[in-house]
Design a protein around this motif. Structure first.
Motif, PDB file in Angstrom:
ATOM      1  N   GLU A  18      44.638  27.722  45.802  1.00 26.70           N
ATOM      2  CA  GLU A  18      43.826  26.771  46.563  1.00 26.70           C
ATOM      3  C   GLU A  18      43.119  25.896  45.527  1.00 26.70           C
ATOM      4  O   GLU A  18      42.420  26.398  44.657  1.00 26.70           O
ATOM      5  CB  GLU A  18      42.804  27.528  47.411  1.00 26.70           C
ATOM      6  CG  GLU A  18      41.898  26.652  48.219  1.00 26.70           C
ATOM      7  CD  GLU A  18      40.874  27.458  49.001  1.00 26.70           C
ATOM      8  OE1 GLU A  18      39.837  26.870  49.321  1.00 26.70           O
ATOM      9  OE2 GLU A  18      41.096  28.648  49.257  1.00 26.70           O
ATOM     10  N   LYS A  29      41.550  28.491  42.985  1.00 26.35           N
ATOM     11  CA  LYS A  29      41.183  29.825  43.462  1.00 26.35           C
ATOM     12  C   LYS A  29      42.491  30.547  43.766  1.00 26.35           C
ATOM     13  O   LYS A  29      43.339  30.017  44.494  1.00 26.35           O
ATOM     14  CB  LYS A  29      40.319  29.698  44.712  1.00 26.35           C
ATOM     15  CG  LYS A  29      39.920  31.008  45.315  1.00 26.35           C
ATOM     16  CD  LYS A  29      39.088  30.775  46.570  1.00 26.35           C
ATOM     17  CE  LYS A  29      38.826  32.068  47.291  1.00 26.35           C
ATOM     18  NZ  LYS A  29      38.139  31.862  48.568  1.00 26.35           N
ATOM     19  N   SER A  31      44.205  34.705  44.368  1.00 21.48           N
ATOM     20  CA  SER A  31      44.020  36.155  44.422  1.00 21.48           C
ATOM     21  C   SER A  31      45.132  36.806  43.598  1.00 21.48           C
ATOM     22  O   SER A  31      46.254  36.297  43.538  1.00 21.48           O
ATOM     23  CB  SER A  31      44.039  36.666  45.862  1.00 21.48           C
ATOM     24  OG  SER A  31      45.301  36.461  46.447  1.00 21.48           O
ATOM     25  N   TRP A  51      42.636  44.058  44.597  1.00 20.05           N
ATOM     26  CA  TRP A  51      42.717  42.602  44.695  1.00 20.05           C
ATOM     27  C   TRP A  51      41.582  41.989  43.908  1.00 20.05           C
ATOM     28  O   TRP A  51      40.434  42.430  43.995  1.00 20.05           O
ATOM     29  CB  TRP A  51      42.655  42.155  46.149  1.00 20.05           C
ATOM     30  CG  TRP A  51      43.935  42.459  46.863  1.00 20.05           C
ATOM     31  CD1 TRP A  51      44.214  43.577  47.603  1.00 20.05           C
ATOM     32  CD2 TRP A  51      45.109  41.664  46.880  1.00 20.05           C
ATOM     33  NE1 TRP A  51      45.500  43.512  48.068  1.00 20.05           N
ATOM     34  CE2 TRP A  51      46.069  42.348  47.644  1.00 20.05           C
ATOM     35  CE3 TRP A  51      45.444  40.435  46.320  1.00 20.05           C
ATOM     36  CZ2 TRP A  51      47.347  41.832  47.868  1.00 20.05           C
ATOM     37  CZ3 TRP A  51      46.711  39.923  46.547  1.00 20.05           C
ATOM     38  CH2 TRP A  51      47.650  40.619  47.315  1.00 20.05           C
ATOM     39  N   HIS A  52      41.908  40.955  43.132  1.00 19.77           N
ATOM     40  CA  HIS A  52      40.939  40.278  42.278  1.00 19.77           C
ATOM     41  C   HIS A  52      40.928  38.795  42.641  1.00 19.77           C
ATOM     42  O   HIS A  52      41.988  38.188  42.818  1.00 19.77           O
ATOM     43  CB  HIS A  52      41.329  40.430  40.807  1.00 19.77           C
ATOM     44  CG  HIS A  52      41.640  41.840  40.424  1.00 19.77           C
ATOM     45  ND1 HIS A  52      40.679  42.747  40.068  1.00 19.77           N
ATOM     46  CD2 HIS A  52      42.824  42.503  40.380  1.00 19.77           C
ATOM     47  CE1 HIS A  52      41.248  43.908  39.801  1.00 19.77           C
ATOM     48  NE2 HIS A  52      42.548  43.792  39.992  1.00 19.77           N
ATOM     49  N   ASN A  53      39.730  38.231  42.738  1.00 23.67           N
ATOM     50  CA  ASN A  53      39.589  36.800  42.987  1.00 23.67           C
ATOM     51  C   ASN A  53      39.472  36.085  41.646  1.00 23.67           C
ATOM     52  O   ASN A  53      38.545  36.338  40.886  1.00 23.67           O
ATOM     53  CB  ASN A  53      38.355  36.521  43.844  1.00 23.67           C
ATOM     54  CG  ASN A  53      38.486  37.132  45.214  1.00 23.67           C
ATOM     55  OD1 ASN A  53      39.525  37.014  45.846  1.00 23.67           O
ATOM     56  ND2 ASN A  53      37.455  37.792  45.672  1.00 23.67           N
ATOM     57  N   LEU A  54      40.443  35.208  41.371  1.00 22.86           N
ATOM     58  CA  LEU A  54      40.467  34.479  40.109  1.00 22.86           C
ATOM     59  C   LEU A  54      39.986  33.051  40.328  1.00 22.86           C
ATOM     60  O   LEU A  54      40.248  32.452  41.369  1.00 22.86           O
ATOM     61  CB  LEU A  54      41.883  34.416  39.529  1.00 22.86           C
ATOM     62  CG  LEU A  54      42.647  35.718  39.349  1.00 22.86           C
ATOM     63  CD1 LEU A  54      44.000  35.433  38.708  1.00 22.86           C
ATOM     64  CD2 LEU A  54      41.856  36.714  38.528  1.00 22.86           C
ATOM     65  N   GLU A  55      39.319  32.522  39.314  1.00 24.79           N
ATOM     66  CA  GLU A  55      38.874  31.139  39.314  1.00 24.79           C
ATOM     67  C   GLU A  55      39.371  30.498  38.018  1.00 24.79           C
ATOM     68  O   GLU A  55      39.107  31.016  36.933  1.00 24.79           O
ATOM     69  CB  GLU A  55      37.349  31.131  39.378  1.00 24.79           C
ATOM     70  CG  GLU A  55      36.708  29.789  39.277  1.00 24.79           C
ATOM     71  CD  GLU A  55      35.199  29.931  39.273  1.00 24.79           C
ATOM     72  OE1 GLU A  55      34.617  30.003  40.366  1.00 24.79           O
ATOM     73  OE2 GLU A  55      34.616  29.990  38.169  1.00 24.79           O
ATOM     74  N   ALA A  95      29.472  37.732  45.564  1.00 23.27           N
ATOM     75  CA  ALA A  95      30.918  37.870  45.448  1.00 23.27           C
ATOM     76  C   ALA A  95      31.269  37.912  43.965  1.00 23.27           C
ATOM     77  O   ALA A  95      30.742  37.132  43.176  1.00 23.27           O
ATOM     78  CB  ALA A  95      31.633  36.707  46.126  1.00 23.27           C
ATOM     79  N   LYS A  97      34.053  37.535  40.947  1.00 18.24           N
ATOM     80  CA  LYS A  97      35.308  36.833  40.648  1.00 18.24           C
ATOM     81  C   LYS A  97      35.577  36.963  39.157  1.00 18.24           C
ATOM     82  O   LYS A  97      34.713  37.362  38.382  1.00 18.24           O
ATOM     83  CB  LYS A  97      35.222  35.369  41.053  1.00 18.24           C
ATOM     84  CG  LYS A  97      34.155  34.616  40.291  1.00 18.24           C
ATOM     85  CD  LYS A  97      33.962  33.230  40.835  1.00 18.24           C
ATOM     86  CE  LYS A  97      32.746  32.576  40.176  1.00 18.24           C
ATOM     87  NZ  LYS A  97      32.340  31.392  40.841  1.00 18.24           N
TER      88      LYS A  97
END
Length: 131
Positions: A18, A29, A31, A51-55, A95, A97
């Motif tokens: 995204e 963004k 995952s 699950w990891h949220n990447l930026e 949250a 990240k």
């Protein structure tokens, strides 16, 4: 003495990136799923997925936009960042990240992938993101 905040992950992208603009800077963004497999004491196969949220900022965001797709296998290095905010009703939220500083694409058809990118291609600016 200074601390160390370093994360290394190898996994598969959970969905197409995204992409957002923060000012004139692109931010992606993504995952990432990491899995471990083992046998428990009874000999049953067990698989755990995290699950990891990447930026990804700037150059890495452009790379993600162009080449990362759901299912892509990637190796990333980065650092843990925690966003904190308060909802309109006054609830405190947070949250976690991973701010990616290095990305290497693995596997797949190498003719369609660019030369692997490593090094600090990200932008460590940041702040609150609109997603």
């Amino acid at each position: 003495m200074s601390g160390v905040n370093k994360v290394i992950l190898l996994g598969r992208v959970g969905q197409d990136p995204e992409i957002k603009l923060v000012g004139e800077t692109k931010v992606a963004k993504v995952s990432l799923a990491t899995s471990e497999r083992y046998k428990d004491k009874s000999g049953n196969k067990v698989e755990n997925t995290e699950w990891h949220n990447l930026e990804l900022w700037d150059g890495l965001a452009k790379l993600a936009e162009s080449y990362l797709k759901k299912g892509s296998q990637i190796y990333v290095e980065g650092k843990i960042k925690t966003d904190k905010w308060e909802t309109d009703s006054g609830e405190k939220r947070s949250a976690v990240k991973i701010r990616v500083t290095s990305l290497t694409m693995l596997g797949g058809n190498t003719e369609q992938q660019p030369k692997p990118e490593t090094g600090n291609k990200g932008n460590d600016e940041g702040g609150d993101l609109p997603f």
